[in-house]
Scaffold this active site. Structure first.
Site, PDB file in Angstrom:
ATOM      1  N   ASP A  92      -7.258 -41.022 -11.667  1.00 13.34           N
ATOM      2  CA  ASP A  92      -8.399 -41.948 -11.600  1.00 13.34           C
ATOM      3  C   ASP A  92      -9.217 -41.744 -10.329  1.00 13.34           C
ATOM      4  O   ASP A  92     -10.427 -41.908 -10.332  1.00 13.34           O
ATOM      5  CB  ASP A  92      -7.902 -43.387 -11.660  1.00 13.34           C
ATOM      6  CG  ASP A  92      -6.840 -43.658 -10.619  1.00 13.34           C
ATOM      7  OD1 ASP A  92      -5.733 -43.103 -10.757  1.00 13.34           O
ATOM      8  OD2 ASP A  92      -7.097 -44.402  -9.668  1.00 13.34           O
ATOM      9  N   TYR A 125      -2.288 -36.069  -4.866  1.00 19.82           N
ATOM     10  CA  TYR A 125      -3.104 -37.147  -4.305  1.00 19.82           C
ATOM     11  C   TYR A 125      -3.140 -37.120  -2.775  1.00 19.82           C
ATOM     12  O   TYR A 125      -4.200 -37.230  -2.152  1.00 19.82           O
ATOM     13  CB  TYR A 125      -2.582 -38.512  -4.783  1.00 19.82           C
ATOM     14  CG  TYR A 125      -3.260 -39.671  -4.119  1.00 19.82           C
ATOM     15  CD1 TYR A 125      -4.469 -40.167  -4.606  1.00 19.82           C
ATOM     16  CD2 TYR A 125      -2.734 -40.270  -2.973  1.00 19.82           C
ATOM     17  CE1 TYR A 125      -5.110 -41.211  -3.978  1.00 19.82           C
ATOM     18  CE2 TYR A 125      -3.371 -41.302  -2.341  1.00 19.82           C
ATOM     19  CZ  TYR A 125      -4.556 -41.784  -2.839  1.00 19.82           C
ATOM     20  OH  TYR A 125      -5.202 -42.811  -2.206  1.00 19.82           O
ATOM     21  N   LYS A 143      -1.284 -44.009 -18.075  1.00 25.38           N
ATOM     22  CA  LYS A 143      -1.754 -45.079 -17.173  1.00 25.38           C
ATOM     23  C   LYS A 143      -3.278 -45.064 -17.126  1.00 25.38           C
ATOM     24  O   LYS A 143      -3.884 -44.073 -16.733  1.00 25.38           O
ATOM     25  CB  LYS A 143      -1.178 -44.806 -15.779  1.00 25.38           C
ATOM     26  CG  LYS A 143      -1.846 -45.520 -14.618  1.00 25.38           C
ATOM     27  CD  LYS A 143      -1.107 -46.761 -14.240  1.00 25.38           C
ATOM     28  CE  LYS A 143      -1.583 -47.419 -12.974  1.00 25.38           C
ATOM     29  NZ  LYS A 143      -1.135 -46.792 -11.756  1.00 25.38           N
TER      30      LYS A 143
END
Lengths: 512, 252
Positions: A298, A263, A370
């Protein structure tokens, strides 16, 4: 579990094999290098805390001083041993003397390896014992106050003021929240130090500090007793201080940390190699502290298209899984991520969401998956957003997701108000209750749209992973294969903080 | 509706013209039950809402009560008095369209340098506009094929911005100012304009400022070409840039 999607097990196994090769190629670099932040985390794990008179954290004071005088190649543990032997006192006192310019590192003689180990090992053991007792404490609390069944409802607080956050968190718990994440202040991820003490001002969030962790933990522990169920505290081990946040979180019994292997590279332009080294050590700490990591797949879908790029999510989940495994995290601590981000105006979009959510559930059966709510195609029309969020809730319950981050009707407007959270929790509770057990009742039509969609996405992920095996993960990041963002491995923030280890490098937490 | 246009007076419409129907929701701390309801009604009265009706009053923990309230607002607005705003009929196209228009109409790649200047450490604004990811589903300038977006990040001095703009032959400078305590943003922005003028490059660039407290009036006053406030999307900025460049070249 019988696959409802008829997924081909050999394709899944091959994907895992590819991911293992991909991460394996980086292990040589990861194990032969350390970073400023890894070394600062080592000092924290040995019990160093506090700041000098102008507010520089002691871990930074020490690591910077060692870096300047003799370099970090031997590791901060080695230098700490030398300092302790030389001053005859506690490490913090020696660091204070350095900060006050009463002690020069160049005057401190170097001990031999055995002597260093003898001095530092007890400090490391004390740190690890402390972490273990926090984990034991969690286990006994969870036994006394069991968690809700899945999906766990996860909400965010982000006032900037930790005391205000605590009040809002307690309200959310009263309305059914199972996980409370304190969003960090904007740009904390780019600070090369961890702020100190309780904070009451932040922008778009609240600073992650060890003291703030403690304040929120205390508030939640009271709420746990009142409500009779365990509530998880979540923060962010990401950015330039990934391992240090993990250390602070381990000491304060946080339960989950956002902790992705890529990330920072992609979305924060942190140097590729810095991130790979940092994520490895931070995840080792999480493994010792029994903390569930959450990965950030996500985010790919907020930049790239959620229909066309769905496979990048699953490919990244395989890579995150493999990296996590290499740090010693068992599957039950791998909160692999994905999201509900398909444009609501696309015909049959919900079927694709179902296919993808079910697919990830089946591929990672033991992982506390998640699931992230829609954020991209919400406009500020709160009533419409509330409906889209409900579709997300339905999908999550139908596919048995583990950690469910609640969508807020005011997404795209402001950080959630206390009332927004209440409405959102009410909606999610409604879905969870009224649809209980629906997953067991459903099977999908053989070769129907949903099965075909799942197969197509998995197939593309397989292709993508095969390509990454050929070109390397570093090159795939440079080519923008994730989120369409290109990252040069020679660029990015924090590159100066990557250090090659000497042959006599010492880090007691790598051996324990 | 015709009746309303004639008078130029507007007020909310629920079920009948002129009824002023509004809905509100809010949370009251420290009260609950009937007292919370009555407090909500009195609050509505002070807001100029007649016949307040609390349709929902829920205890949400931490001694707070969530209220949904309907009522009739007494006030109205004379739209004849509203000056200096767009009529709202300009629909800003999306990235694809703007990108295509840059290629078609301008025929070159636009270089834009952006930064959050001086002491301000908040990249949130400049990132929302420039980063690939964009904001609220609207892609950032980095994503435009025909915009070369150089995001310098936060805490960049005005000198560095000017130097970078000259070096990169930028046609556009975007600055963000989030912190406005003690009017620090006004000092920072003025300094940038002064530097650009001192270097004789002010006329060569389109100078844009954004931030939650920035208004177009303030921007104009400080010598900027445009100011963008809260809720601005990257496409708004790109659209402005394109049109201003065309205007400059007499092609608008």
């Amino acid at each position: 579990m019988e696959s409802k999607l008829g997924l081909d097990k050999t394709v899944i196994d091959e994907c895992r094999g590819f991911a293992e090769k991909i991460t394996g190629d980086l292990m040589g670099f990861i194990q032969s290098h350390t970073t400023d932040s890894v070394e600062r985390a080592v000092t924290r794990l040995m019990g160093l805390d506090g700041t000098d008179r102008i507010g520089t954290p002691y871990p930074n004071v020490l690591v910077d001083a060692v870096k300047r005088s003799r370099g970090l190649g031997q590791g901060i543990a080695a230098a700490s041993a030398d300092l302790i032997a030389y001053t005859g006192g506690a490490l913090a006192d020696a660091v204070k003397a350095i900060a006050d310019k009463k002690l020069k590192l160049s005057d401190v003689p170097a001990l031999d390896w055995d002597k260093r180990v003898e001095i530092v090992r007890p400090l490391a053991e004390a740190g690890l014992a402390e972490i273990k007792s926090r984990a034991d404490e969690r286990n006994s609390l969870r036994a006394a106050y069991p968690m809700s069944g899945p999906p766990l409802f996860y909400v965010i607080v982000a006032t900037g003021n930790i005391y205000e956050d605590a009040a809002q968190a307690v309200s959310a718990v009263a309305n059914g929240a199972d996980c409370i994440a304190v969003i960090r202040s904007t740009a904390q991820s780019l600070l090369d130090y961890v702020p100190y003490g309780a904070t009451t001002e932040g922008f778009g969030g609240t600073y992650a500090t060890q003291e703030n962790f403690k304040i929120m933990r205390r508030a939640l522990d009271e709420a746990i007793q009142r409500e009779g169920r365990y509530v998880n505290l979540v923060n962010y081990a990401s950015g330039l201080c990934m391992p240090e946040i993990a250390a602070a979180a381990a000491f304060e019994r946080l339960d989950m940390l956002l902790n992705d292997s890529m990330y920072g590279i992609i979305f924060r332009n942190i140097n590729t190699y810095r991130t790979f080294v940092d994520q490895y050590f931070s995840r080792m700490i999480n493994a010792k502290a029994d903390i569930i990591i959450n990965t950030g797949e996500d985010n790919y879908l907020t930049t790239a298209d959620a229909v066309e790029k769905a496979h990048t999510v699953i490919a990244s989940d395989f890579i995150n899984e493999s990296f996590a495994q290499r740090s010693g995290l068992p599957p039950r601590l791998m909160g692999l991520g994905h999201a509900f981000e398909i444009d609501p105006s696309i015909e049959g979009g919900f079927l694709m969401e179902l296919a993808q959510a079910q697919m990830i559930r089946e591929i990672f059966p033991e992982a506390p998956i998640k699931y992230m709510p829609p954020t991209k195609h919400v406009t500020g029309n709160v009533f419409q957003t509330h409906l889209v969020d409900m579709m997300f809730n339905v999908c999550s319950v139908m596919t048995d997701q583990s950690i469910h981050l609640l969508g807020m009707l005011t997404e795209a407007i402001h950080t959630p108000f206390v009332g927004d959270r209440y409405l959102s929790l009410s909606g999610a509770r409604y879905a969870k209750n009224t649809m209980r057990g629906i997953g067991d009742e459903i099977s999908f039509k053989p070769d129907g749209f949903i099965q075909r969609r799942a197969r197509e996405v998995l197939g593309k992920a397989h292709e993508m992973l095969a390509e990454i095996v050929d070109i390397s993960l570093v090159e795939s990041l440079a080519r923008g294969m994730f989120a369409d963002i290109h990252r040069d491995p020679k660029g990015g923030k924090g590159i100066d903080g990557v250090v090659k280890k000497d042959d006599d490098y010492y880090n007691p937490f790598l051996e324990a | 509706m015709a009746q309303q246009d004639k008078k130029g007076i507007v007020k909310p419409y629920g079920d009948a013209m002129g009824d002023g129907a509004v809905q509100l929701s809010f949370t009251l701390p420290g009260v609950s039950g009937e007292i919370a309801e009555e407090a909500a009604r009195r609050l509505a009265g002070k807001m100029g809402i007649d016949d307040p009706y609390v349709s929902s009053c829920d205890d949400i923990g931490s001694e707070m009560t969530f209220i949904v309230l309907y009522g009739k607002v007494r006030h109205s607005v004379d739209i004849g008095q509203i000056k200096g705003f767009d009529r709202g009929d300009e629909k800003i196209p999306n990235m694809k369209v703007i990108d295509h228009m840059i290629e078609e109409k301008l025929g070159r790649v636009i270089t834009a340098v952006g930064a959050c200047i001086e002491s301000d450490a908040h990249t949130v604004g400049i990132d929302a506009i420039m980063n690939m990811k964009g904001y609220s589903g609207d892609y950032g300038l980095e994503r435009y094929k025909n915009i070369r977006a150089i995001n310098m990040g936060a805490q960049v001095s005005a000198e560095e911005v000017v130097r970078e703009a000259i070096r990169e032959k930028a046609e556009v400078i975007l600055v963000s100012q989030v912190v406005t305590q003690k009017e620090v943003h006004v000092r920072n922005l003025t300094r940038l304009v002064d530097l650009l003028e001192a270097e004789h490059v002010r006329d060569g660039v389109i100078l844009v400022v954004g931030g939650p407290r920035i208004t177009r009036e303030l921007a104009k006053e400080l010598g900027f070409d445009a100011g963008f406030g809260r809720g601005t999307l990257p496409s708004h900025v790109a659209w402005f840039i394109l049109n201003r460049l065309l205007e400059k070249e007499g092609r608008a």
